[in-house]
Design a protein around this motif. Structure first.
Motif, mmCIF file in Angstrom:
data_model
loop_
_atom_site.group_PDB
_atom_site.id
_atom_site.type_symbol
_atom_site.label_atom_id
_atom_site.label_comp_id
_atom_site.label_asym_id
_atom_site.label_seq_id
_atom_site.Cartn_x
_atom_site.Cartn_y
_atom_site.Cartn_z
ATOM 1 N N ILE A 152 20.773 33.545 9.384
ATOM 2 C CA ILE A 152 20.304 32.298 9.431
ATOM 3 C C ILE A 152 19.029 32.186 8.329
ATOM 4 C CG2 ILE A 152 19.271 30.383 10.750
ATOM 5 C CD1 ILE A 152 20.883 31.301 13.097
ATOM 6 N N LEU A 162 18.869 29.538 5.302
ATOM 7 C CA LEU A 162 17.946 28.563 5.359
ATOM 8 C C LEU A 162 16.671 28.953 5.014
ATOM 9 C CD1 LEU A 162 19.126 26.749 8.793
ATOM 10 C CD2 LEU A 162 19.291 25.996 6.537
ATOM 11 N N VAL A 192 13.203 31.573 12.774
ATOM 12 C CA VAL A 192 14.305 31.732 13.705
ATOM 13 C C VAL A 192 14.242 32.699 14.751
ATOM 14 C CG1 VAL A 192 16.798 32.116 13.473
ATOM 15 C CG2 VAL A 192 15.788 31.111 11.594
ATOM 16 N N VAL A 212 15.611 27.373 15.646
ATOM 17 C CA VAL A 212 15.476 27.409 14.409
ATOM 18 C C VAL A 212 14.781 26.245 14.266
ATOM 19 C CG1 VAL A 212 16.695 27.134 12.174
ATOM 20 C CG2 VAL A 212 17.971 28.051 14.197
ATOM 21 N N ARG A 249 22.514 19.011 11.683
ATOM 22 C CA ARG A 249 21.584 20.216 11.915
ATOM 23 C C ARG A 249 22.242 21.396 12.139
ATOM 24 N NH1 ARG A 249 15.885 18.269 14.552
ATOM 25 N NH2 ARG A 249 15.419 16.594 13.057
ATOM 26 N N HIS A 250 23.019 21.324 13.401
ATOM 27 C CA HIS A 250 23.856 22.316 13.800
ATOM 28 C C HIS A 250 25.047 22.946 12.582
ATOM 29 C CE1 HIS A 250 22.940 21.711 18.398
ATOM 30 N NE2 HIS A 250 22.030 21.738 17.566
ATOM 31 N N VAL A 293 23.267 25.198 10.397
ATOM 32 C CA VAL A 293 23.094 26.586 10.872
ATOM 33 C C VAL A 293 24.332 27.110 10.734
ATOM 34 C CG1 VAL A 293 22.328 27.810 12.858
ATOM 35 C CG2 VAL A 293 21.116 25.999 12.092
ATOM 36 N N TYR A 294 25.379 26.809 11.394
ATOM 37 C CA TYR A 294 26.791 27.187 11.375
ATOM 38 C C TYR A 294 27.191 27.652 9.970
ATOM 39 C CZ TYR A 294 27.405 25.339 16.223
ATOM 40 O OH TYR A 294 27.185 24.958 17.302
ATOM 41 N N THR A 348 25.585 29.005 7.736
ATOM 42 C CA THR A 348 25.039 30.216 7.286
ATOM 43 C C THR A 348 25.709 31.343 7.925
ATOM 44 O OG1 THR A 348 23.446 30.493 9.317
ATOM 45 C CG2 THR A 348 22.552 29.043 7.243
ATOM 46 N N LEU A 394 22.223 26.235 20.307
ATOM 47 C CA LEU A 394 21.294 25.785 19.278
ATOM 48 C C LEU A 394 20.034 24.917 19.731
ATOM 49 C CD1 LEU A 394 23.433 25.575 15.909
ATOM 50 C CD2 LEU A 394 21.590 27.394 16.633
ATOM 51 N N THR A 409 17.359 22.907 17.300
ATOM 52 C CA THR A 409 17.031 22.625 15.977
ATOM 53 C C THR A 409 15.882 21.643 15.949
ATOM 54 O OG1 THR A 409 18.470 21.195 15.812
ATOM 55 C CG2 THR A 409 19.215 23.400 15.016
#
Length: 79
Positions: free
Chosen positions: A10, A14, A19, A33, A46-47, A50-51, A53, A67, A69
């Motif tokens: 992550i 990002l 994190v 995050v 936002r999710h 993250v996914y 990554t 998550l 965020t």
């Protein structure tokens, strides 16, 4: 899979994000995050960031990832 590896992925995806990842069973994890990239984005977007990554690990080596965020400003307001 372990929490440290997920955190590293992550953070690499990002840059500048803060994190924290936890999870003891190797397949279910929680991550908080904080990233400036979240500014102006709804939670679903936002999710997805993250996914992205984590690539193909989601649904495979990572069965579930809960998550939280936040933008840096949102995280500061929570303190």
């Amino acid at each position: 899979m372990d929490a440290e590896r997920i955190q590293a992925l992550i953070e690499a995806g990002l840059p500048g994000a803060q994190v924290a990842v936890s999870g003891d069973d190797g397949v279910h994890f929680e991550a908080t995050v904080v990233a400036s990239q979240f500014a102006g984005k709804l939670p679903l977007a936002r999710h997805r960031l993250v996914y992205a990554t984590l690539g193909g690990l989601m649904g495979g080596a990572i069965h579930a990832l809960a998550l939280k965020t936040f933008t840096p400003e949102e995280a500061a307001a929570r303190r």
